[in-house]
Design an enzyme around this catalytic site. Structure first.
Site, mmCIF file in Angstrom:
data_model
loop_
_atom_site.group_PDB
_atom_site.id
_atom_site.type_symbol
_atom_site.label_atom_id
_atom_site.label_comp_id
_atom_site.label_asym_id
_atom_site.label_seq_id
_atom_site.Cartn_x
_atom_site.Cartn_y
_atom_site.Cartn_z
ATOM 1 C CB ALA A 100 30.352 53.349 46.399
ATOM 2 C CB CYS A 101 31.804 49.899 42.031
ATOM 3 S SG CYS A 101 30.436 48.760 41.820
ATOM 4 C CB ALA A 102 30.654 52.191 37.653
#
Length: 69
Positions: free
Chosen positions: A7-9
């Site tokens: 999960a990232c931006a």
């Protein structure tokens, strides 16, 4: 098969990391799938992963992610 979710931006900035993880797993003979999502959609992807990793740029969502998973 181990299912890893990063999960990232925005769900796109982890593509390099995804490829490196897949390559290393292949070298070690470990079957994995590695996918990336945006941090806001973690709850929508519950049940689709065995391991959830947060990118360093979204470490601020750690407590919320822990509650969801």
């Amino acid at each position: 098969m181990i299912r890893i979710m990063l999960a990232c931006a925005g769900g796109m900035s982890t593509s390099l990391l995804m490829n490196k993880m897949k390559d290393e797993a292949d070298k070690r003979g470990i079957e994995v799938t590695v996918n990336a999502i945006g941090e806001k959609s973690i709850a929508a992807h519950m049940g689709e992963f065995d391991v959830l990793l947060l990118g360093p740029q979204v470490r601020y969502v750690l407590k919320d992610a822990q509650k969801v998973v």
